[in-house]
Design a protein around this motif. Sequence first.
Motif, mmCIF file in Angstrom:
data_model
loop_
_atom_site.group_PDB
_atom_site.id
_atom_site.type_symbol
_atom_site.label_atom_id
_atom_site.label_comp_id
_atom_site.label_asym_id
_atom_site.label_seq_id
_atom_site.Cartn_x
_atom_site.Cartn_y
_atom_site.Cartn_z
ATOM 1 N N GLU A 35 0.832 -1.210 0.000
ATOM 2 C CA GLU A 35 0.000 0.000 0.000
ATOM 3 C C GLU A 35 0.864 1.256 0.000
ATOM 4 O O GLU A 35 0.580 2.228 -0.714
ATOM 5 C CB GLU A 35 -0.939 -0.002 1.209
ATOM 6 C CG GLU A 35 -2.033 -1.067 1.158
ATOM 7 C CD GLU A 35 -1.527 -2.460 1.502
ATOM 8 O OE1 GLU A 35 -0.369 -2.582 1.979
ATOM 9 O OE2 GLU A 35 -2.286 -3.425 1.298
ATOM 10 N N ARG A 44 -14.848 -3.990 2.441
ATOM 11 C CA ARG A 44 -13.732 -3.060 2.290
ATOM 12 C C ARG A 44 -12.401 -3.731 2.569
ATOM 13 O O ARG A 44 -11.388 -3.456 1.909
ATOM 14 C CB ARG A 44 -13.933 -1.857 3.207
ATOM 15 C CG ARG A 44 -15.017 -0.900 2.699
ATOM 16 C CD ARG A 44 -15.319 0.186 3.700
ATOM 17 N NE ARG A 44 -16.239 1.176 3.144
ATOM 18 C CZ ARG A 44 -16.879 2.083 3.867
ATOM 19 N NH1 ARG A 44 -16.689 2.134 5.198
ATOM 20 N NH2 ARG A 44 -17.693 2.941 3.292
ATOM 21 N N SER A 45 -12.374 -4.618 3.552
ATOM 22 C CA SER A 45 -11.157 -5.381 3.838
ATOM 23 C C SER A 45 -10.797 -6.282 2.658
ATOM 24 O O SER A 45 -9.616 -6.404 2.284
ATOM 25 C CB SER A 45 -11.353 -6.217 5.103
ATOM 26 O OG SER A 45 -10.221 -7.024 5.357
ATOM 27 N N ARG A 94 -9.256 -4.197 -0.122
ATOM 28 C CA ARG A 94 -7.839 -3.903 0.122
ATOM 29 C C ARG A 94 -6.964 -5.105 -0.224
ATOM 30 O O ARG A 94 -5.891 -4.960 -0.810
ATOM 31 C CB ARG A 94 -7.634 -3.483 1.578
ATOM 32 C CG ARG A 94 -8.180 -2.101 1.916
ATOM 33 C CD ARG A 94 -7.686 -1.629 3.273
ATOM 34 N NE ARG A 94 -8.212 -2.440 4.367
ATOM 35 C CZ ARG A 94 -9.353 -2.164 4.995
ATOM 36 N NH1 ARG A 94 -10.074 -1.118 4.638
ATOM 37 N NH2 ARG A 94 -9.772 -2.933 5.990
ATOM 38 N N THR A 95 -7.425 -6.294 0.123
ATOM 39 C CA THR A 95 -6.674 -7.506 -0.187
ATOM 40 C C THR A 95 -6.612 -7.734 -1.693
ATOM 41 O O THR A 95 -5.568 -8.108 -2.239
ATOM 42 C CB THR A 95 -7.321 -8.727 0.498
ATOM 43 O OG1 THR A 95 -7.335 -8.519 1.911
ATOM 44 C CG2 THR A 95 -6.540 -9.996 0.188
ATOM 45 N N LEU A 100 -6.765 -5.455 -4.089
ATOM 46 C CA LEU A 100 -5.846 -4.487 -4.682
ATOM 47 C C LEU A 100 -4.401 -4.905 -4.441
ATOM 48 O O LEU A 100 -3.544 -4.779 -5.326
ATOM 49 C CB LEU A 100 -6.093 -3.090 -4.098
ATOM 50 C CG LEU A 100 -7.449 -2.449 -4.411
ATOM 51 C CD1 LEU A 100 -7.541 -1.070 -3.774
ATOM 52 C CD2 LEU A 100 -7.678 -2.344 -5.913
ATOM 53 N N ARG A 101 -4.131 -5.411 -3.241
ATOM 54 C CA ARG A 101 -2.755 -5.831 -2.924
ATOM 55 C C ARG A 101 -2.344 -7.028 -3.774
ATOM 56 O O ARG A 101 -1.258 -7.042 -4.357
ATOM 57 C CB ARG A 101 -2.644 -6.173 -1.442
ATOM 58 C CG ARG A 101 -1.274 -6.741 -1.046
ATOM 59 C CD ARG A 101 -1.179 -6.969 0.440
ATOM 60 N NE ARG A 101 -2.215 -7.862 0.936
ATOM 61 C CZ ARG A 101 -2.143 -9.192 0.842
ATOM 62 N NH1 ARG A 101 -1.102 -9.775 0.266
ATOM 63 N NH2 ARG A 101 -3.118 -9.961 1.324
#
Length: 398
Positions: free
Chosen positions: A85, A362-363, A366-367, A369-370
Amino acid sequence: MQQNELLEAVDLIYAAALDEGASWHDLGDKLMTLMEAQRATLWLADEAGAPGNLLMRRDSYDEEYASRYVLLDPYRASAREVSVEETVRRRGDVRLGHEIIPDASYVKSEFYDDFGRKSSRRYMIGGLIGMSKVIPLGLHRDAASRPFGEGDKRTLSQLLPHLQRGLQMRARLAPTTSSLGAGALDALPIGVIVVDREMRILYNNAEAAALLSDSQSVLSSVQPRPGPVTGASRLFARHPHDNAQLCRLVAAAARGGAGGGMQIHARPGALPGDCATLSALVCPALRHLSSSTQLNTGTSIIHGAATVLTRHLLRPSSPPVRLLTDLFGLTRSEAEVAVALAGGVTAEDVARTRRVSLDTVRSQIRTILRKTGATGLRDFERIIALSSTMHTTGSLYA
């Protein structure tokens, strides 16, 4: 440094990414010449999964580094402290060695005393590339050379975004580059439009032709008025603000920039609310995404042109869940969320449909995108659009 040398380096990045007339070792040689460096380091796993320096032919120093000194490398230790990130936020950020670790500390380190001194690693310049993990890029000079300076930082900062894009293409398009010739373009579920810097259309595939001929489409083409240029249609977005942004992205990519993504909205008043109906990625005009015959031999880029990849948001063509799990290591739940997001729905809609909390979605985002190496949701849409080209009806994932 001559501008054409920089353009040659950009060409080599994409040529190496597509294995088209150049190798990553060729790129490493070019970077070392351009930056007056003795070593270039970018450690990635090869096709067999074995770690290696992508930019140089393996030598005894690489053997030593991999067996012991990788664990003592203070630059790599610093990179390990940076999250994916944070790498995304610092995209294009290039730093000199002394900005990462004080020079006095480096020259007294066990790494430099035992290894760096003899392997031309006195001075370093580098940056971080965010994929599914943080990948450090380094260029090194020996003690007899001058230190890297601000001019070197400016040069490498122009190349780093292209290298990020090239590595993404290596990871996601390499299995299909041999099938992305001109004959296969008409079968793609995304629109492919190649334009010059004046937005004149040089080529479009079948999906793009259908899009441009639709009177309700947010993109269209128009014949120019009689004048010096005849017989060329120009691409434009019907929404004035989006058209201006599209022109800026095309102009930047045609000048050698790495491109960018955007959503294109219906013209004002055509649909209720501010509705985006098309996702577009503008990138350098690459040989595998064009059937134009006006190509530069030995490179992957048509200079002075850009490729616009389009995908419908309201009737998306998303890759199967299993393909996303295999490509990016997503769990099935994450892949299902990814497909839903690629369809243009909001995180709130996903949470409501899946009957989970918004924080959970949302969590997962984020995962996602990573793991995909996406810089944000727009970049993620581009990745999903390109991933869609990796399956066709009747394939393993159909």
